[in-house]
Design a protein around this motif. Structure first.
Motif, PDB file in Angstrom:
ATOM      1  N   MET A   1      28.799  38.614  43.292  1.00 38.54           N
ATOM      2  CA  MET A   1      28.170  39.551  43.725  1.00 38.54           C
ATOM      3  C   MET A   1      28.543  40.278  45.227  1.00 38.54           C
ATOM      4  O   MET A   1      28.204  41.489  45.391  1.00 38.54           O
ATOM      5  N   TYR A   2      28.852  39.418  46.241  1.00 40.04           N
ATOM      6  CA  TYR A   2      29.203  39.879  47.457  1.00 40.04           C
ATOM      7  C   TYR A   2      30.168  40.880  47.197  1.00 40.04           C
ATOM      8  O   TYR A   2      30.494  42.034  47.918  1.00 40.04           O
ATOM      9  N   TYR A   3      31.141  40.545  46.386  1.00 40.72           N
ATOM     10  CA  TYR A   3      32.501  41.111  46.231  1.00 40.72           C
ATOM     11  C   TYR A   3      32.145  42.592  45.487  1.00 40.72           C
ATOM     12  O   TYR A   3      32.432  43.762  45.791  1.00 40.72           O
ATOM     13  N   GLU A   4      30.961  42.632  44.593  1.00 40.53           N
ATOM     14  CA  GLU A   4      30.462  43.651  43.965  1.00 40.53           C
ATOM     15  C   GLU A   4      30.057  44.867  44.883  1.00 40.53           C
ATOM     16  O   GLU A   4      30.235  45.894  44.826  1.00 40.53           O
ATOM     17  N   LYS A   5      29.074  44.145  45.781  1.00 39.72           N
ATOM     18  CA  LYS A   5      28.447  44.928  46.692  1.00 39.72           C
ATOM     19  C   LYS A   5      29.163  45.667  47.445  1.00 39.72           C
ATOM     20  O   LYS A   5      29.060  46.906  48.159  1.00 39.72           O
ATOM     21  N   ALA A   6      30.399  44.828  48.291  1.00 40.38           N
ATOM     22  CA  ALA A   6      31.337  45.356  49.145  1.00 40.38           C
ATOM     23  C   ALA A   6      32.550  46.228  48.492  1.00 40.38           C
ATOM     24  O   ALA A   6      33.174  46.729  49.152  1.00 40.38           O
ATOM     25  N   GLU A   7      32.322  46.340  46.992  1.00 40.19           N
ATOM     26  CA  GLU A   7      33.524  47.079  46.473  1.00 40.19           C
ATOM     27  C   GLU A   7      34.958  46.405  46.572  1.00 40.19           C
ATOM     28  O   GLU A   7      35.897  47.270  47.037  1.00 40.19           O
ATOM     29  N   ALA A   8      34.923  45.224  46.621  1.00 43.18           N
ATOM     30  CA  ALA A   8      36.087  44.553  47.061  1.00 43.18           C
ATOM     31  C   ALA A   8      37.331  44.970  46.000  1.00 43.18           C
ATOM     32  O   ALA A   8      36.892  45.396  44.963  1.00 43.18           O
ATOM     33  N   GLU A   9      38.492  44.582  46.609  1.00 45.14           N
ATOM     34  CA  GLU A   9      39.558  44.899  45.448  1.00 45.14           C
ATOM     35  C   GLU A   9      39.546  44.293  43.987  1.00 45.14           C
ATOM     36  O   GLU A   9      39.096  43.036  44.000  1.00 45.14           O
ATOM     37  N   PRO A  10      39.438  45.075  43.034  1.00 49.29           N
ATOM     38  CA  PRO A  10      38.957  44.586  41.824  1.00 49.29           C
ATOM     39  C   PRO A  10      39.946  43.340  41.211  1.00 49.29           C
ATOM     40  O   PRO A  10      39.187  42.473  40.260  1.00 49.29           O
ATOM     41  N   PHE A  11      41.186  43.332  41.352  1.00 47.60           N
ATOM     42  CA  PHE A  11      41.798  42.258  40.750  1.00 47.60           C
ATOM     43  C   PHE A  11      41.334  40.809  41.352  1.00 47.60           C
ATOM     44  O   PHE A  11      41.328  39.928  40.707  1.00 47.60           O
ATOM     45  N   LYS A  12      41.210  41.089  42.599  1.00 51.25           N
ATOM     46  CA  LYS A  12      40.717  39.647  43.456  1.00 51.25           C
ATOM     47  C   LYS A  12      39.213  39.399  42.703  1.00 51.25           C
ATOM     48  O   LYS A  12      39.365  38.066  42.468  1.00 51.25           O
ATOM     49  N   ALA A  13      38.479  40.163  42.655  1.00 46.77           N
ATOM     50  CA  ALA A  13      37.393  39.932  42.113  1.00 46.77           C
ATOM     51  C   ALA A  13      37.229  39.367  40.623  1.00 46.77           C
ATOM     52  O   ALA A  13      36.700  38.361  40.240  1.00 46.77           O
ATOM     53  N   LEU A  14      38.083  39.796  39.794  1.00 45.38           N
ATOM     54  CA  LEU A  14      38.400  39.525  38.446  1.00 45.38           C
ATOM     55  C   LEU A  14      38.807  38.175  38.276  1.00 45.38           C
ATOM     56  O   LEU A  14      38.658  37.344  37.387  1.00 45.38           O
ATOM     57  N   ARG A  15      39.959  37.860  39.394  1.00 43.03           N
ATOM     58  CA  ARG A  15      40.468  36.268  39.191  1.00 43.03           C
ATOM     59  C   ARG A  15      39.204  35.599  39.284  1.00 43.03           C
ATOM     60  O   ARG A  15      39.221  34.433  38.827  1.00 43.03           O
TER      61      ARG A  15
END
Length: 377
Positions: A299-313
């Motif tokens: 959820m932190y990644y989603e809120k921060a719009e983190a790099e999508p491949f990193k979040a998907l892993r």
């Protein structure tokens, strides 16, 4: 000068070994012919090495050695025996050596060299930092690593690792009866055999931990044991994960990298190498902790719009633990859409729909289906 003590119920044998030790340049603090007095005498005299006869009436040398290690006396044990068959039992309690009667000078010298080497090694460890620290990994293969090193401590048997892991998972300072330990680690054995194995395993663990200069031990209590830990002696990955979850630690730039490392570490199977029934409740408990912290990071990644491949892993790692969790599936679906658009999102949805239909006989939830429709319209 090395200091020694001799325990043998035959006075002539004790005196002979006394003379041999003196001739070898060893200071003999005392000779004991009463095995019942041996432990208290060792505590009082504090020798570097205890030469201990195995075959004594009422109380054997093996039993005395177990009490010596349980009381964490800082000494080595060399057994004396007339029978070679006792060698295996001797090393069960981590004796540094054993001597066959009649004791020969060259064999005694060999034992003294081993004792000296062990004592020097321990002294160097103390001089280089007094007490060492360790990191315990319960996720994946059980490992104890010292002072940030990569090479794990080697255990005499797998039961040593398993018993220590079991004790680490208990509440702090909790005393466990021997019956609880029998049931957990030796459920198929009768009480006598399980008791022998428990005492032997505890002795081996304490000897290994003492050699590591960790300030950790299994202390004998009435009809059982408890784990004794000095402050900051051990950092345990499972305990760290539990604290993050139960204390509801917020994620931010300061601790983000640390949380990422912790989640990655805890994605491995919990207590991977052990197959005892006691492991299952802990696997379920720490799987939930892992999913909780992992979702929080996602959820932190989603809120921060983190790099999508990193979040998907990360999402895929969590899905492996909980394949039918639709929150995770929804998050993964959005990430697939960010990476590859409608076509990739649709393919991911269809693959999940086939999986859940084949394995559970149902369809994806309405929220996930509506999300796909919103993304692809």
């Amino acid at each position: 000068m090395m200091k020694a003590m001799v325990v043998d119920d035959e006075l002539l044998v004790a005196e002979q070994i006394d003379r041999m030790l003196v001739n070898a340049g060893v200071k003999v603090l005392g000779c004991c012919v009463n095995p019942h007095e041996a432990l208290q005498m060792a505590k009082t005299l504090q020798p570097d090495v205890l030469f201990l006869d195995i075959e004594m009436p009422e109380l054997s040398g093996l039993e005395i050695a177990e009490m010596v290690y349980a009381d964490k006396l800082d000494l080595e044990v060399v057994f004396i025996t007339a029978y070679n068959q006792y060698a295996i039992d001797a090393f069960r309690v981590n004796a540094i050596d054993y001597l066959l009667k009649p004791v020969m000078e060259e064999d005694l010298q060999r034992s003294l060299e081993r004792v000296g080497k062990r004592r020097r090694h321990r002294g160097e460890a103390v001089d280089n930092g007094s007490q060492r620290t360790g990191i315990v990994e319960l996720f994946g293969k059980f490992a104890l690593r010292l002072d940030g090193g990569q090479e794990p401590v080697r255990w005499v048997t797998s039961k040593c690792a398993e018993l220590l892991a079991f004790m680490l998972l208990q509440p702090s300072e909790k005393e466990l009866s021997k019956w609880e330990l029998f049931e957990a680690l030796w459920p198929a054995q009768n009480a006598e055999k399980a008791g022998i194995n428990l005492r032997s395993t505890v002795s081996r663990i304490n000897k290994t931990l003492r050699d590591c200069c960790l300030g950790v031990s299994l202390a004998s209590v009435k009809n059982g044991y408890r784990l004794v830990l000095s402050a900051e002696a051990l950092a345990v990955d499972a305990m760290e994960l539990e604290l993050f979850v139960l204390n509801a630690v917020e994620l931010g730039p300061v601790n983000l990298a640390h949380v990422e490392q912790l989640v990655h570490r805890c994605s491995l199977p919990f207590l991977q190498e052990f197959d005892s029934a006691w492991c299952e409740p802990y696997r379920k408990q720490y799987r939930q902790y892992f999913l909780h912290l992992g979702k929080k990071l996602l959820m932190y990644y989603e809120k921060a719009e983190a790099e999508p491949f990193k979040a998907l892993r990360l999402a895929d790692s969590l899905v492996e633990q909980s394949p039918y969790d639709e929150f995770l599936r929804e998050t993964a679906l959005k990430l697939h859409y960010r990476i590859g658009g409608s076509q990739r999102a649709s393919a991911y949805y269809e693959a999940y729909a086939e999986l859940i239909n084949n394995e559970v006989g149902t369809l994806p939830g309405d929220t996930l289906t509506a999300l796909l429709r919103d993304l692809t319209d």
